[in-house]
Design a protein around this motif. Sequence first.
Motif, PDB file in Angstrom:
ATOM      1  N   THR A  36      30.559  69.268  50.155  1.00 40.71           N
ATOM      2  CA  THR A  36      30.890  70.091  51.319  1.00 40.71           C
ATOM      3  C   THR A  36      32.190  69.620  51.967  1.00 40.71           C
ATOM      4  N   GLU A  37      32.435  68.323  51.943  1.00 40.10           N
ATOM      5  CA  GLU A  37      33.702  67.829  52.483  1.00 40.10           C
ATOM      6  C   GLU A  37      34.876  68.381  51.688  1.00 40.10           C
ATOM      7  N   MET A  38      34.709  68.450  50.370  1.00 41.10           N
ATOM      8  CA  MET A  38      35.779  69.004  49.548  1.00 41.10           C
ATOM      9  C   MET A  38      36.014  70.471  49.887  1.00 41.10           C
ATOM     10  N   ILE A  39      34.929  71.233  50.063  1.00 43.83           N
ATOM     11  CA  ILE A  39      35.062  72.653  50.379  1.00 43.83           C
ATOM     12  C   ILE A  39      35.699  72.846  51.752  1.00 43.83           C
ATOM     13  N   ILE A  40      35.252  72.050  52.722  1.00 41.38           N
ATOM     14  CA  ILE A  40      35.835  72.122  54.060  1.00 41.38           C
ATOM     15  C   ILE A  40      37.320  71.761  54.017  1.00 41.38           C
ATOM     16  N   SER A  41      37.652  70.740  53.249  1.00 42.83           N
ATOM     17  CA  SER A  41      39.045  70.307  53.146  1.00 42.83           C
ATOM     18  C   SER A  41      39.912  71.387  52.515  1.00 42.83           C
ATOM     19  N   ILE A  42      39.386  72.052  51.486  1.00 41.48           N
ATOM     20  CA  ILE A  42      40.148  73.125  50.844  1.00 41.48           C
ATOM     21  C   ILE A  42      40.372  74.277  51.828  1.00 41.48           C
ATOM     22  N   ALA A  44      40.524  74.015  55.084  1.00 40.78           N
ATOM     23  CA  ALA A  44      41.519  73.554  56.050  1.00 40.78           C
ATOM     24  C   ALA A  44      42.916  73.550  55.446  1.00 40.78           C
ATOM     25  N   LEU A  45      43.028  73.207  54.158  1.00 37.09           N
ATOM     26  CA  LEU A  45      44.330  73.242  53.500  1.00 37.09           C
ATOM     27  C   LEU A  45      44.890  74.659  53.468  1.00 37.09           C
ATOM     28  N   LYS A  46      44.015  75.633  53.202  1.00 37.55           N
ATOM     29  CA  LYS A  46      44.461  77.026  53.190  1.00 37.55           C
ATOM     30  C   LYS A  46      44.987  77.437  54.558  1.00 37.55           C
ATOM     31  N   SER A  47      44.432  76.833  55.611  1.00 40.94           N
ATOM     32  CA  SER A  47      44.893  77.107  56.970  1.00 40.94           C
ATOM     33  C   SER A  47      46.046  76.199  57.383  1.00 40.94           C
ATOM     34  N   ASN A  48      46.551  75.411  56.419  1.00 43.67           N
ATOM     35  CA  ASN A  48      47.680  74.502  56.644  1.00 43.67           C
ATOM     36  C   ASN A  48      47.361  73.417  57.667  1.00 43.67           C
ATOM     37  N   VAL A 192      25.687  74.439  53.845  1.00 41.28           N
ATOM     38  CA  VAL A 192      26.640  73.755  54.721  1.00 41.28           C
ATOM     39  C   VAL A 192      28.055  74.236  54.437  1.00 41.28           C
ATOM     40  N   SER A 193      28.349  74.557  53.183  1.00 41.16           N
ATOM     41  CA  SER A 193      29.683  75.035  52.838  1.00 41.16           C
ATOM     42  C   SER A 193      29.990  76.361  53.512  1.00 41.16           C
ATOM     43  N   ILE A 194      28.980  77.217  53.676  1.00 49.02           N
ATOM     44  CA  ILE A 194      29.175  78.494  54.344  1.00 49.02           C
ATOM     45  C   ILE A 194      29.619  78.281  55.790  1.00 49.02           C
ATOM     46  N   LEU A 195      29.094  77.228  56.396  1.00 49.44           N
ATOM     47  CA  LEU A 195      29.414  76.946  57.794  1.00 49.44           C
ATOM     48  C   LEU A 195      30.740  76.210  57.971  1.00 49.44           C
ATOM     49  N   SER A 196      31.379  75.841  56.854  1.00 49.42           N
ATOM     50  CA  SER A 196      32.586  75.018  56.940  1.00 49.42           C
ATOM     51  C   SER A 196      33.720  75.720  57.671  1.00 49.42           C
ATOM     52  N   GLY A 197      33.869  77.016  57.414  1.00 46.57           N
ATOM     53  CA  GLY A 197      34.939  77.745  58.075  1.00 46.57           C
ATOM     54  C   GLY A 197      34.810  77.744  59.587  1.00 46.57           C
ATOM     55  N   TYR A 198      33.599  77.940  60.080  1.00 47.05           N
ATOM     56  CA  TYR A 198      33.372  77.919  61.524  1.00 47.05           C
ATOM     57  C   TYR A 198      33.677  76.539  62.109  1.00 47.05           C
ATOM     58  N   LEU A 199      33.351  75.495  61.334  1.00 45.17           N
ATOM     59  CA  LEU A 199      33.592  74.139  61.824  1.00 45.17           C
ATOM     60  C   LEU A 199      35.069  73.865  61.975  1.00 45.17           C
ATOM     61  N   GLY A 273      50.561  75.069  46.782  1.00 48.99           N
ATOM     62  CA  GLY A 273      51.880  75.056  47.392  1.00 48.99           C
ATOM     63  C   GLY A 273      51.920  74.413  48.761  1.00 48.99           C
ATOM     64  N   LYS A 274      50.878  73.616  49.097  1.00 49.30           N
ATOM     65  CA  LYS A 274      50.815  72.913  50.373  1.00 49.30           C
ATOM     66  C   LYS A 274      51.272  71.464  50.180  1.00 49.30           C
ATOM     67  N   GLU A 275      51.999  70.941  51.165  1.00 43.09           N
ATOM     68  CA  GLU A 275      52.544  69.586  51.052  1.00 43.09           C
ATOM     69  C   GLU A 275      51.537  68.553  51.555  1.00 43.09           C
ATOM     70  N   MET A 276      50.373  68.534  50.955  1.00 40.38           N
ATOM     71  CA  MET A 276      49.365  67.524  51.231  1.00 40.38           C
ATOM     72  C   MET A 276      49.751  66.253  50.489  1.00 40.38           C
ATOM     73  N   ASP A 277      49.878  65.139  51.218  1.00 39.49           N
ATOM     74  CA  ASP A 277      50.282  63.888  50.597  1.00 39.49           C
ATOM     75  C   ASP A 277      49.360  62.759  51.047  1.00 39.49           C
ATOM     76  N   LEU A 278      49.663  61.561  50.597  1.00 35.05           N
ATOM     77  CA  LEU A 278      48.867  60.379  50.922  1.00 35.05           C
ATOM     78  C   LEU A 278      49.447  59.595  52.089  1.00 35.05           C
ATOM     79  N   ASN A 279      50.420  60.158  52.778  1.00 34.01           N
ATOM     80  CA  ASN A 279      50.979  59.508  53.965  1.00 34.01           C
ATOM     81  C   ASN A 279      50.071  59.797  55.146  1.00 34.01           C
ATOM     82  N   PHE A 280      49.124  58.887  55.426  1.00 32.08           N
ATOM     83  CA  PHE A 280      48.150  59.070  56.493  1.00 32.08           C
ATOM     84  C   PHE A 280      48.668  58.564  57.835  1.00 32.08           C
TER      85      PHE A 280
END
Length: 334
Positions: A36-42, A44-48, A192-199, A273-280
């Motif tokens: 579910t974390e992976m789905i939520i992260s994806i 969020a990535l789509k939302s930049n 839980v994945s269905i609720l990810s967008g609302y979260l 095409g999102k600039e997701m990197d490891l610079n935390f």
Amino acid sequence: MDGSSSSPYWGLLLRQNVSVMLPIGGLLNATFGNATEMIISIYALKSNMIRVVQQSLLGSILSNMLLVLGCAFFTGGLAHYKKVQVFDKAAAVVNSGLLLMAVMGILFPAVLYFTHSEVHQGKSVLSLSRFSSCIMLLAYASYLFFQLRSQQNVYSPVGEGGENGENSDVEEDLELTQWEAIIWLAILTAWVSILSGYLVDAIQGASESLNMSVAFISVILLPIVGNAAEHASAIMFAVKDKLDITIGVAIGSSTQISMFVIPFCVVVGWCMGKEMDLNFQLFETATLFITVLVVAFMMQEGTSNYFKGLMLILCYLIVAASFFVHVDPKSGDD
């Protein structure tokens, strides 16, 4: 943003044959709990919302390593205060090594960025992050082969009572079959994945209404709520003196997030095409580095007691207070 609410059911898988199912059960717990974390992260990535992805995954690692493991050690130590609890040191050392490798992969892009030593300004950090992510995914795949195939006997629980002793007690506690438990895990993960967008959409509003930074909500509050089920599982097995399963819940999940979920998000962002990197950012990277060192030192002896658990909980309080007063720098600021 932790989707580990399905975690209480994974332990039922282990009750069929603890000595055989421990590596697989720990892997299933981490996989379904972090799916579910992976789905939520994806999403969020789509939302930049790249910083939200980074902070939520970082918060899940910190919560599992300090709060979940600390509470388990503390309660287990109180329940068995007359003896020293032990766990498989070999598995703990391997997980600590993987966590340190993850810190290396996250540290170098941050250092490269903040020292202004890039060959191509604004591009080298992203390229290094994508290359390091591929290497980390390869390392995690090798770890799975090592754990489940090559050196499976290394991960046998400490103090098993033999084929008849332990298994006879386990069979009496059987509540679900292996496939029934897997099906329940899949159903709960999908729900839980269905609720990810609302979260994801509610984070900014919650930050404004509660007058708290998005960083504090993403790193501290959400993982505490999301890891509640893992808390219960880890504490339950620690009280039953099954610390190997507790380590699998807390450290195994942190290892998978750091070595698989985070690099996977970088690769997915690359494809999107999102600039997701490891610079935390420097603050988060330093926090993760110190946390991994503290936990590695706590586990190096292969023993546990309530004092070690108390130290981990107090360390988490320091981390929480630090993020409460921390303001996340705007993207692009030096």
